[in-house]
Design a protein around this motif. Structure first.
Motif, PDB file in Angstrom:
ATOM      1  N   LEU A  74       0.838  -1.183   0.000  1.00 15.47           N
ATOM      2  CA  LEU A  74       0.000   0.000   0.000  1.00 15.47           C
ATOM      3  C   LEU A  74       0.884   1.248   0.000  1.00 15.47           C
ATOM      4  O   LEU A  74       1.708   1.427   0.887  1.00 15.47           O
ATOM      5  CB  LEU A  74      -0.909   0.011   1.235  1.00 15.47           C
ATOM      6  CG  LEU A  74      -2.048   1.004   1.212  1.00 15.47           C
ATOM      7  CD1 LEU A  74      -3.257   0.416   1.928  1.00 15.47           C
ATOM      8  CD2 LEU A  74      -1.680   2.322   1.809  1.00 15.47           C
ATOM      9  N   SER A  79      -0.580   9.467   6.219  1.00 11.95           N
ATOM     10  CA  SER A  79      -1.117   8.431   7.092  1.00 11.95           C
ATOM     11  C   SER A  79      -0.890   8.798   8.544  1.00 11.95           C
ATOM     12  O   SER A  79      -0.219   9.779   8.860  1.00 11.95           O
ATOM     13  CB  SER A  79      -0.460   7.091   6.773  1.00 11.95           C
ATOM     14  OG  SER A  79      -1.127   6.066   7.459  1.00 11.95           O
ATOM     15  N   THR A  83      -4.056   4.246  11.324  1.00 10.57           N
ATOM     16  CA  THR A  83      -4.352   3.746   9.976  1.00 10.57           C
ATOM     17  C   THR A  83      -3.346   2.672   9.578  1.00 10.57           C
ATOM     18  O   THR A  83      -3.713   1.654   8.991  1.00 10.57           O
ATOM     19  CB  THR A  83      -4.336   4.904   8.960  1.00 10.57           C
ATOM     20  OG1 THR A  83      -5.301   5.880   9.366  1.00 10.57           O
ATOM     21  CG2 THR A  83      -4.681   4.414   7.563  1.00 10.57           C
ATOM     22  N   ILE A  84      -2.093   2.887   9.915  1.00 10.48           N
ATOM     23  CA  ILE A  84      -1.069   1.885   9.600  1.00 10.48           C
ATOM     24  C   ILE A  84      -1.368   0.586  10.341  1.00 10.48           C
ATOM     25  O   ILE A  84      -1.301  -0.500   9.754  1.00 10.48           O
ATOM     26  CB  ILE A  84       0.340   2.413   9.943  1.00 10.48           C
ATOM     27  CG1 ILE A  84       0.708   3.556   8.998  1.00 10.48           C
ATOM     28  CG2 ILE A  84       1.378   1.291   9.872  1.00 10.48           C
ATOM     29  CD1 ILE A  84       1.972   4.304   9.388  1.00 10.48           C
ATOM     30  N   ALA A  87      -4.224  -1.143   8.693  1.00 14.78           N
ATOM     31  CA  ALA A  87      -3.803  -1.709   7.406  1.00 14.78           C
ATOM     32  C   ALA A  87      -3.046  -3.015   7.609  1.00 14.78           C
ATOM     33  O   ALA A  87      -3.281  -4.000   6.900  1.00 14.78           O
ATOM     34  CB  ALA A  87      -2.947  -0.697   6.647  1.00 14.78           C
ATOM     35  N   VAL A  92      -2.096  -5.940   4.923  1.00 11.99           N
ATOM     36  CA  VAL A  92      -1.127  -5.217   4.111  1.00 11.99           C
ATOM     37  C   VAL A  92       0.274  -5.665   4.521  1.00 11.99           C
ATOM     38  O   VAL A  92       0.618  -5.669   5.693  1.00 11.99           O
ATOM     39  CB  VAL A  92      -1.297  -3.687   4.285  1.00 11.99           C
ATOM     40  CG1 VAL A  92      -0.155  -2.928   3.644  1.00 11.99           C
ATOM     41  CG2 VAL A  92      -2.629  -3.245   3.689  1.00 11.99           C
ATOM     42  N   SER A  94       3.302  -4.452   3.083  1.00 12.43           N
ATOM     43  CA  SER A  94       4.192  -3.289   3.138  1.00 12.43           C
ATOM     44  C   SER A  94       3.362  -2.028   3.018  1.00 12.43           C
ATOM     45  O   SER A  94       2.494  -1.932   2.158  1.00 12.43           O
ATOM     46  CB  SER A  94       5.206  -3.311   1.994  1.00 12.43           C
ATOM     47  OG  SER A  94       6.112  -4.353   2.152  1.00 12.43           O
ATOM     48  N   TYR A  95       3.641  -1.072   3.894  1.00 10.64           N
ATOM     49  CA  TYR A  95       2.928   0.205   3.906  1.00 10.64           C
ATOM     50  C   TYR A  95       3.965   1.286   3.647  1.00 10.64           C
ATOM     51  O   TYR A  95       4.866   1.492   4.462  1.00 10.64           O
ATOM     52  CB  TYR A  95       2.261   0.412   5.261  1.00 10.64           C
ATOM     53  CG  TYR A  95       1.233   1.506   5.306  1.00 10.64           C
ATOM     54  CD1 TYR A  95      -0.109   1.200   5.448  1.00 10.64           C
ATOM     55  CD2 TYR A  95       1.589   2.845   5.242  1.00 10.64           C
ATOM     56  CE1 TYR A  95      -1.075   2.195   5.516  1.00 10.64           C
ATOM     57  CE2 TYR A  95       0.637   3.844   5.298  1.00 10.64           C
ATOM     58  CZ  TYR A  95      -0.688   3.512   5.435  1.00 10.64           C
ATOM     59  OH  TYR A  95      -1.638   4.497   5.493  1.00 10.64           O
TER      60      TYR A  95
END
Length: 186
Positions: A74, A79, A83-84, A87, A92, A94-95
Motif C-alpha cells: 500500500l 497516514s 491507519t497503519i 492496514a 497489508v 508493506s505500507y
C-alpha cells in the motif's frame, strides 16, 4: 494488480513495473470488488496507491487477505499510526508513505513478497500445530471414553482407537472425534 482511483497515478506505475519485468494484469479503482478482481486476475502481488486508505478499502483488503492471501503493498501520500495498524491487521504486507518512487519499487515488492511468504509459512505452521494439539486432546478424550465404557487400560484403548481409524480409513484424530460425537449422542 494495481488499485488506484487516479488514472494518472496508475499510469505512473506502468513504466517502472515493466522495466522491472512485471506485468499489470489488472488496474481497478478502490470502489471495485477487490475479491472478485483477485479471483478473476489471480495477481501475484496487489499494489494500492491512495492518498490515505479508507475503512472500506481496508475491509476489502482484509477479506482478500483472509480468503485469497497474497502480498499487498500500500502506497499512501499521508497516514497516521492508527491507519497503519489497521492496514497491517487487514493484511497489508508493506505500507509505504510518500507515494511511489520508481527506484524504491523493486526492493519494496521483494520485501513484501518475502514478508508475505514468511508470514504465510508461520500461519501454516501455527494451524498445523493447533490441529496436532486438537488431535492429541481428542485422542486422549476418546481413549478415556473407551477406558471407562469398555473397562480397558490406556494401551488397549489406544490400540482399539487405532484399529477403528484404520478400518474406516481415517486419521487417528478424526476417528477420535467421531467416537466422541457418537458417545455424545448416546
Amino acid at each position: 494488480m494495481l488499485v488506484d482511483d487516479d488514472p494518472a497515478r496508475r499510469a505512473a506505475f506502468d513504466s517502472p513495473l515493466r522495466a522491472l519485468g512485471h506485468e499489470i494484469v489488472a488496474a481497478v479503482t478502490t470502489s471495485a470488488d477487490l475479491q472478485a478482481a483477485v479471483r478473476r486476475y489471480q495477481p501475484d502481488v496487489i499494489l494500492i496507491d491512495v492518498d490515505a486508505p479508507n475503512r472500506d478499502t481496508l475491509e476489502s483488503l482484509g477479506q482478500v487477505a483472509r480468503e485469497q492471501p497474497r502480498p499487498i503493498v500500500l502506497f499512501a501520500s499521508r497516514s497516521d499510526g492508527e491507519t497503519i495498524r489497521r492496514a497491517v491487521r487487514a493484511g497489508v504486507t508493506s505500507y509505504v508513505i510518500d507515494g511511489l518512487q520508481p527506484a524504491r519499487l523493486a526492493p519494496i515488492i521483494e520485501v513484501a513478497i518475502a514478508r508475505f511468504q514468511e508470514f504465510h509459512a508461520l500461519r501454516t505452521e501455527l494451524e498445523e500445530t493447533r490441529l496436532k494439539l486438537a488431535d492429541r486432546r481428542d485422542i486422549e478424550r476418546a481413549k478415556g471414553l473407551l477406558m471407562k465404557r469398555r473397562n480397558l487400560d490406556e494401551p488397549a484403548a489406544h490400540e482399539l482407537l487405532r484399529n477403528m481409524a484404520m478400518e474406516r480409513n481415517l486419521k487417528l484424530g478424526d476417528a477420535a472425534r467421531a467416537l466422541i460425537a457418537a458417545a455424545e449422542l448416546l
